[in-house]
Design a protein around this motif. Structure first.
Motif, PDB file in Angstrom:
ATOM      1  N   THR A 318       0.830  -1.211   0.000  1.00 30.04           N
ATOM      2  CA  THR A 318       0.000   0.000   0.000  1.00 30.04           C
ATOM      3  C   THR A 318       0.863   1.258   0.000  1.00 30.04           C
ATOM      4  O   THR A 318       0.538   2.252  -0.655  1.00 30.04           O
ATOM      5  N   SER A 319       1.983   1.199   0.716  1.00 23.23           N
ATOM      6  CA  SER A 319       2.888   2.348   0.766  1.00 23.23           C
ATOM      7  C   SER A 319       3.441   2.681  -0.618  1.00 23.23           C
ATOM      8  O   SER A 319       3.658   3.850  -0.948  1.00 23.23           O
ATOM      9  N   TRP A 321       1.903   2.252  -3.542  1.00 21.95           N
ATOM     10  CA  TRP A 321       0.838   2.974  -4.242  1.00 21.95           C
ATOM     11  C   TRP A 321       0.731   4.401  -3.721  1.00 21.95           C
ATOM     12  O   TRP A 321       0.587   5.350  -4.513  1.00 21.95           O
ATOM     13  N   ASN A 322       0.818   4.564  -2.407  1.00 23.61           N
ATOM     14  CA  ASN A 322       0.711   5.901  -1.816  1.00 23.61           C
ATOM     15  C   ASN A 322       1.824   6.826  -2.294  1.00 23.61           C
ATOM     16  O   ASN A 322       1.599   8.015  -2.546  1.00 23.61           O
ATOM     17  N   THR A 326       1.088  10.257  -4.301  1.00 21.38           N
ATOM     18  CA  THR A 326       1.637  11.526  -3.811  1.00 21.38           C
ATOM     19  C   THR A 326       2.535  12.168  -4.864  1.00 21.38           C
ATOM     20  O   THR A 326       2.486  13.382  -5.084  1.00 21.38           O
ATOM     21  N   PHE A 341      -5.235   5.830  -7.589  1.00 19.64           N
ATOM     22  CA  PHE A 341      -6.035   5.690  -6.372  1.00 19.64           C
ATOM     23  C   PHE A 341      -7.201   4.733  -6.612  1.00 19.64           C
ATOM     24  O   PHE A 341      -7.502   3.873  -5.781  1.00 19.64           O
ATOM     25  N   ARG A 347      -6.721   0.357   0.253  1.00 18.08           N
ATOM     26  CA  ARG A 347      -6.360   1.719   0.648  1.00 18.08           C
ATOM     27  C   ARG A 347      -6.251   1.819   2.156  1.00 18.08           C
ATOM     28  O   ARG A 347      -6.874   1.059   2.882  1.00 18.08           O
ATOM     29  N   ILE A 350      -3.611   6.924   4.734  1.00 20.32           N
ATOM     30  CA  ILE A 350      -2.589   7.715   4.032  1.00 20.32           C
ATOM     31  C   ILE A 350      -2.955   7.871   2.561  1.00 20.32           C
ATOM     32  O   ILE A 350      -2.724   8.920   1.950  1.00 20.32           O
ATOM     33  N   SER A 351      -3.534   6.829   1.968  1.00 20.78           N
ATOM     34  CA  SER A 351      -3.970   6.894   0.566  1.00 20.78           C
ATOM     35  C   SER A 351      -5.002   8.005   0.390  1.00 20.78           C
ATOM     36  O   SER A 351      -4.914   8.828  -0.528  1.00 20.78           O
ATOM     37  N   ALA A 354      -3.462  11.428   0.810  1.00 17.30           N
ATOM     38  CA  ALA A 354      -2.640  11.811  -0.347  1.00 17.30           C
ATOM     39  C   ALA A 354      -3.496  12.354  -1.485  1.00 17.30           C
ATOM     40  O   ALA A 354      -3.185  13.394  -2.076  1.00 17.30           O
TER      41      ALA A 354
END
Length: 756
Positions: A318-319, A321-322, A326, A341, A347, A350-351, A354
């Motif tokens: 997930t990080s 993708w985030n 961002t 997204f 998600r 943080i998602s 962002a």
């Protein structure tokens, strides 16, 4: 092994119990004994049900037990606490026929985990006996909540401290930033465990005291990977990559964290080539390693390379993708950010933060707030970043009602008003024109930092409440909070908006001597604006000439604005000429000079300015005003014909116009930059965007509530006069925020005192 450990099924437990129950037969009581082994099976069954969340089944087993021990009661209490059924746990604890030390410690731990520290302390004081677990539990509770004095009191009273006691107290000091107290404690003992050496070193690194951290590192009797990684990361995060590289080469054991620390360090210091070289040499990579390298490319606006790495990742999380979301958002590609997204398999908060921040940063404020609502519906727990972003977005478009709802959710979510969230809430109320609620938010911040004080001071200044702003400044000094350059900009701005020329001059002349703040462009611009507004144009010009650096466009702009107010065409032309040299596309300055020409009746020069703008391709930025009604933002432009309620708005404005003229209102036709008849000038002024927004507000905002309008440009003189008159006729408070400041209109007066 698994079969051996598997707990006996409920039915077998019950059948076993039936053989050993006290049975009443033929009027006589026949007693069968229950073995300890069989009780253990019952207890294991209770624990298994509790671990699986089957609380009612566990309770039935407990109630059917032919014989219970303290372990049975403790299993029930622990189970309830594990499943966050604190009330049931306490009820079970109170019902125990005999409590042992384990029972007390379990309940004490439950209070601590639920942050009920006063109840925990009361229970702790009632305990008939305590062991080191009891003392450490209280110490941990106080430490985690930041009550370090109470934690130290418990630590000092602990009769037999173990390594957990010492390490816990040290960690409490380190984690709460009390590094000097941590140092004293550390030096009072010599046989620390490795984890404590590492904690002490990490505390120094966090405080950027790398010399002290290195001394601890050098003194360590034994180092592990954490020791090396902490020191390498410390150097890397503080920009000393040479020392980080040296330690990296010396490190006897390099694990994936060591390599990743180097990659992150290079990325953080903008050394992308070195980061990629290290990344490619890594013998093993984790998702953290990949994400660090991807982040490096996003920071350098190399989204093509970031996407290439992202696609090649074998361990995407997930990080990852985030980071990409961002990156796209911060580089202005909000459509790609939204696409990623939408494609995410999972998600987190943080998602959402962002993508919401991305829309807010690109000016799509309404979409950002729509996503905030959608996030709530999706059931995702909002973190501090999400709340802060939502509050900032509300501030940008003056969506006060929505901002209040965000505030409510913030309180409901249980977030305390620390600086991070509290400052965003304070700024939101300031920018939305609710200065009273802003002050309430300011008072509610538990530990105010300099940003809190500066935001409140600047808020009062922007609203034209100069005296209140200076009271905040005086209170700062009473509390020994040292002002910085931002503080002094706020102070001088407050004096400028309120017309406190002498006080402003005094602050300007003393700020370096008293506070060590050296005047920069912003301070000089504030002073030139202050003197210029007061009509002291010669002093303003002289101050600008004496600046220790060349004036910038903002400084000349302040002089041009003052020249327009006081009709000094010659000085205005000189200021405008210098601005056009520095910022040839600054349409606002062309308009200011045109206004100056128009006010002097120099229509030929107005036409010439219009032609110059056309030749240079300079476009006048269109004026917009907007108002929030029932959580919806309504936007208006001059002469707007697109709003669905336009007929009612225009009819109401015509009615207002007639009533205003009876009150003596006269259109400020000198503001019209066209050489046309007076009647046509009046018509051109009648439908400015802020008047449309105010009319819509009166028609739709319930009586007794302020009407809050925001405009992207400076309010014109005619609209200012008109809204003063409207506030008297309609009996409404109207708060207008323009690009420069706030105006609070009430009963025919404005908070600026017409000094703007």
């Amino acid at each position: 092994m698994r079969n051996r450990l598997r707990l006996v099924h409920t039915s077998s437990i019950r059948s076993c119990a039936c053989k050993n129950l006290n049975v009443k037969k033929e009027g006589k009581m026949k007693t069968f004994s229950v073995t300890d082994g069989e009780v253990v099976k019952w207890n294991m069954g209770i624990s298994e049900h509790m671990r699986s969340g089957r609380l009612e089944s566990a309770r039935r087993l407990f109630e059917e037990m032919p014989r219970r021990t303290s372990v049975s009661w403790n299993a029930m209490i622990s189970g309830y606490l594990m499943n966050e059924r604190f009330g049931d746990a306490r009820q079970m604890f109170d019902a125990m026929p005999e409590r042992d030390l384990v029972s007390w410690n379990i309940m004490l731990s439950g209070y601590v985990k639920n942050r009920k520290l006063s109840d925990a302390r009361k229970l702790f004081d009632e305990m008939p006996e305590r062991d080191v677990v009891s003392w450490n539990t209280m110490l941990s509770g106080y430490s985690q909540s930041g009550f370090l004095d109470e934690a130290r009191e418990i630590f000092d009273r602990t009769p037999r401290k173990n390594s957990i006691s010492w390490n816990g107290m040290l960690a409490a000091y380190v984690q709460n930033g009390r590094i000097e107290l941590a140092r004293k404690l550390f030096e009072s003992k010599f046989d620390w465990e490795k984890v404590s050496w590492n904690a002490m070193m990490a505390g120094y690194v966090r405080k950027q005291r790398l010399v002290d951290a290195r001394m601890v590192f050098n003194r360590m009797p034994e180092r592990d990977e954490v020791s090396w990684n902490t020191m390498i990361t410390g150097y890397a995060q503080n920009g000393n990559m040479l020392e980080a590289q040296k330690l990296f080469q010396e490190s006897p054991i390099r694990d994936v964290f060591t390599w990743t620390a180097m990659v992150s360090g290079y990325v953080q210091n903008g050394m992308l080539v070195e980061a990629r070289k290290t990344f490619d040499e890594m013998p093993q990579k984790t998702a953290v390693s990949w994400n660090a390298m991807i982040k490096g490319y996003t920071l350098c606006k190399r989204m093509d390379m970031a996407k290439e790495l992202f696609d090649a990742m074998p361990c995407r999380n997930t990080s990852s993708w985030n980071t990409m979301i961002t990156g796209y958002a911060q580089n202005g590609d909000i459509d790609r950010a939204r696409s990623m997204f939408n494609e995410m398999p999972q998600r987190d908060s943080i998602s959402w933060a962002a993508i919401i921040a991305g829309y807010a940063q690109c000016g799509c404020s309404e979409e950002a707030l729509h996503l905030f609502i959608e996030m709530k519906r999706d059931g995702e727990r909002m973190n501090r970043s999400t709340f802060t972003c939502a509050l900032s977005t509300c501030a940008d478009i003056a969506a006060l009602e929505f901002g209040k709802q965000v505030h409510g959710r913030l309180v409901k979510a249980g977030y305390e008003m620390g600086c991070y969230v509290g400052n965003a809430l304070l700024a939101m109320y300031c920018k939305c024109g609710s200065i009273e609620e802003a002050y309430d938010a300011f008072e509610g911040i538990s530990e105010k930092d300099l940003v809190s004080w500066n935001t409140m001071l600047m808020g009062y200044a922007k609203h034209g409440f100069g005296r209140e702003a200076l009271k905040v400044f005086d209170l700062m000094r009473m509390k020994n909070i040292k002002p910085d350059d931002v503080t002094m900009v706020g102070v001088l701005s407050a004096c400028s908006h309120a017309g406190f020329v002498d006080r402003g001059t005094e602050y300007f002349q003393s700020m370096e001597r008293e506070y060590g703040v050296i005047a920069n462009h912003q301070h000089y611009t504030c002073m030139i604006d202050l003197l210029g507004r007061a009509g002291r144009l010669e002093e303003a010009e002289a101050l600008m000439r004496s600046m220790p650096f060349e004036p910038d466009a903002a400084t000349w702009g302040a002089l041009l604005g003052a020249s327009r107010i006081h009709g000094n065409t010659k000085l205005g032309e000189e200021a405008a000429e210098r601005i056009f040299e520095m910022e040839p596309d600054n349409s606002g300055m062309y308009v200011l000079l045109s206004n100056l020409y128009a006010a002097s009746g120099r229509w030929g020069d107005v036409k010439r300015m219009r032609g110059t703008m056309w030749d240079k391709g300079v476009k006048k930025f269109p004026g917009y005003s907007w108002i929030e009604v029932k959580n919806k933002v309504h936007t208006f432009s001059v002469g707007d014909s697109a709003h669905p309620d336009k007929e009612r708005i225009y009819a109401f404005l015509e009615e207002l116009d007639q009533r205003m003229k009876k009150e003596g209102y006269v259109s400020a036709t000198k503001m019209v930059l066209h050489d046309v008849e007076e009647e046509e000038k009046e018509h051109m002024l009648k439908y400015h965007s802020e008047k449309l927004a105010v009319a819509f507000g009166i028609l739709n905002v319930p009586p007794g509530r302020p009407i809050r309008v925001i405009k992207n440009l400076r309010v014109c003189e005619d609209c200012h006069n008109a809204i003063k008159c409207i506030s008297k006729i309609a009996g409404r408070t109207i708060i207008l925020r323009d690009s420069t400041r706030f105006h609070h209109f009430n009963r025919g007066l404005c908070s600026c005192g017409d000094y703007w």
